[in-house]
Design an enzyme around this catalytic site. Sequence first.
Site, PDB file in Angstrom:
ATOM      1  N   HIS A   1     -13.173  -3.396   1.689  1.00 19.83           N
ATOM      2  CA  HIS A   1     -12.430  -2.858   2.036  1.00 19.83           C
ATOM      3  C   HIS A   1     -13.054  -3.363   3.862  1.00 19.83           C
ATOM      4  CE1 HIS A   1      -9.799  -1.327  -0.878  1.00 19.83           C
ATOM      5  NE2 HIS A   1      -8.907  -1.625  -0.227  1.00 19.83           N
TER       6      HIS A   1
ATOM      7  N   GLU B   1      -1.386  -2.586  -9.710  1.00 18.72           N
ATOM      8  CA  GLU B   1      -3.217  -3.110  -9.320  1.00 18.72           C
ATOM      9  C   GLU B   1      -3.810  -2.369 -10.700  1.00 18.72           C
ATOM     10  OE1 GLU B   1      -4.062  -1.734  -5.980  1.00 18.72           O
ATOM     11  OE2 GLU B   1      -3.305   0.590  -5.689  1.00 18.72           O
TER      12      GLU B   1
ATOM     13  N   ASP C   1      -7.499  -5.341  -6.052  1.00 19.10           N
ATOM     14  CA  ASP C   1      -7.432  -4.110  -7.346  1.00 19.10           C
ATOM     15  C   ASP C   1      -6.999  -4.644  -8.618  1.00 19.10           C
ATOM     16  OD1 ASP C   1      -8.966  -1.576  -6.327  1.00 19.10           O
ATOM     17  OD2 ASP C   1      -6.621  -1.472  -5.738  1.00 19.10           O
TER      18      ASP C   1
ATOM     19  N   CYS D   1       0.983  -8.273  -2.139  1.00 21.30           N
ATOM     20  CA  CYS D   1      -0.154  -7.369  -0.773  1.00 21.30           C
ATOM     21  C   CYS D   1      -1.446  -7.747  -0.656  1.00 21.30           C
ATOM     22  CB  CYS D   1       0.140  -6.576  -0.041  1.00 21.30           C
ATOM     23  SG  CYS D   1       0.552  -4.883  -1.276  1.00 21.30           S
TER      24      CYS D   1
HETATM   25  C1  PEP Z   1      -4.925  -4.666  -3.156  1.00 22.09           C
HETATM   26  O1  PEP Z   1      -5.363  -3.943  -4.145  1.00 22.09           O
HETATM   27  O2  PEP Z   1      -4.310  -5.570  -3.219  1.00 22.09           O
HETATM   28  C2  PEP Z   1      -4.103  -4.066  -2.506  1.00 22.09           C
HETATM   29  C3  PEP Z   1      -3.690  -4.925  -0.913  1.00 22.09           C
HETATM   30  O3  PEP Z   1      -4.822  -2.677  -1.293  1.00 22.09           O
HETATM   31  P1  PEP Z   1      -6.094  -2.108  -1.408  1.00 22.09           P
HETATM   32  O4  PEP Z   1      -6.738  -3.480  -1.111  1.00 22.09           O
HETATM   33  O5  PEP Z   1      -6.317  -1.611   0.036  1.00 22.09           O
HETATM   34  O6  PEP Z   1      -6.847  -1.215  -2.670  1.00 22.09           O
HETATM   35 MG    MG Z   2      -5.263  -1.810  -3.678  1.00 20.01          MG
END
Ligand code: PEP
Ligand code: MG
Length: 585
Positions: free
Chosen positions: A207, A450, A474, A521
């Site tokens: 992140h 995910e 994920d 996403c």
């Molecule tokens: C993902 O896991 O691809 C996602 C978009 O959520 P995050 O990156 O916030 O875990």
């Molecule tokens: Mg995620």
Amino acid sequence: MTFSIHGLAVARGIAIGRAVLVASSRVDVAHYFIKPDQVASEIERLRKARDEVVDELQRLQKDMPKDAPHELVALLDVHLMLLQDVELTSGVRLWIEERLYNAEWALTSQLEIIARQFDEMEDPYLRERKADMEQVAERVLHCLKGTSSLVTQAKRPARPQQELQLGDTMDVPLVLVAHDLSPADMLQFKQSVFAGFVTDVGGKTSHTAIVARSLDIPAVVGARSASQLVKQDDWVIIDGDAGVVIVDPSPIILADYGFKQRQGDLERERLARLRHTPAITLDGQKIELLANIEMPEDTEAAINAGAVGVGLFRSEFLFMGRQGNLPGEDEQYEAYRRAVDGMNGLPVTIRTVDVGADKPLDEARHDAAHLNPALGLRAIRWSLADPSMFLTQLRAILRAAAHGKVNLLIPMLAHGSEIRQTIALIDQARQDLDRRGVAYGPVHLGAMIEIPAAALSLRLFLKYFDFLSIGTNDLIQYTLAIDRADESVAHLYDPLHPAVLRLVADTIAECVRQGKGVSVCGEMAGDVTMTRLLLGLGLRSFSMHPSQVLSIKHQVLRSDTAKLALWAQEVLASDEPATLMPATR
Ligand code: PEP
Ligand code: MG
């Protein structure tokens, strides 16, 4: 002497500047420039803070009981002595006078230099005095808090690279080098003075890396010992495309990277012309390009990039760094409403809070006690464990939906029981609002795919949800058992692994078959090397950082989905999909 450090490329572009080393524990120290006419008052502010600490220590010394251990008395003496240390005080003054750093920043910069000198000492007793120096500085920082002149905060304009000269001390861009930065730390730097970032730890889709990308400035993570090898004030080039950090570059290397940097700027200018061009493929397929945001204010970047909505609002960033004081219903409602208003009628997909794993709420609550935080109480599991907190968020989102198109997205679901509990709580949130007579709007309900278990239970998910959003970050982590934040296994984090592609392809195909919406996403959606494959697999909705929208649109405009579909099936059937991927430019 020039040397380079290799890490992971996370945010595009080249940054050239002087290194500012920041210890992870001190990133929340204010970093801003003062005006030249504030130098004297800033030094005075620092002097006052130091005098306050001296007074405090002397008082402690005076009140010390007669039978206090000798070590304690000696320790206070050491602390008092360190406060008068010429190297510390004169060094800090120099950062203020010559660099116009605010007092806190000047103090921590000088502290980094002194800490290194302590580290290099042979004598273990003297080496241990580093901790004393840090404690003393901590006390001064504490006293400075609350007297900050942040109102005068000014972003210093970076001088054009071609004018850079080695040896310049003023008006040069600065790059931040740290061992680690949490996502919340990164967020603090959103409006910051730094032209680039380097961290020792972190994976490509950690992140921290994701937030760095959203800042749209060059960054390299997983650079192992960069924070040890780079010294305060070193000249540094960050090549965010190659994942390389070049320290103390020669004039020839500097000129070469200056050229690359200008090429990059030209490329961005070219792409900016596509902003109003509809994202339609050569064979007439309309593609939806959406933005991922972390804060309501990011909608401005989304609109500027020509995104046609927000595909992922990571609401957890509203919850971080607040020492456990979670935002209440009204505060959240205002934030979601600002995002909805900011998108001027375009849809906004708000994901319910996803904290845990590499997104701690704050440092104090970073739960190292959990052995496997990525497999622990994270995202929807955390929300369902605290229904009153979750209901607060759900009510705030439903209320914001009265002001525009809102989709409600749930992260990390795997079980039917979690789905049913979530839906029951959404119903309850509506009933609460009915009872209070508060207005709310309709929402489309979506689930993130995910966890492999979710991708293998699509029938169950599509029974309850209007749309699915594939969180590839994920999904890859959990399919391949690779911690996305751990740079030591980053080489195994492979979006093109046949198993990952199979799960992504099946999710898209099943949604298309059932006429349900589906988007990606995760970072895969903003990766230009993956656009054609995803189009070929039938994806028509991509959500990514605003900074990536135009590059992806460029790919879309040159693609023919009918032709790509045949090739995508070959890639999907291959044991080595990477060998079938063309180089993308
Ligand atoms: C993902 O896991 O691809 C996602 C978009 O959520 P995050 O990156 O916030 O875990
Ligand atoms: Mg995620």
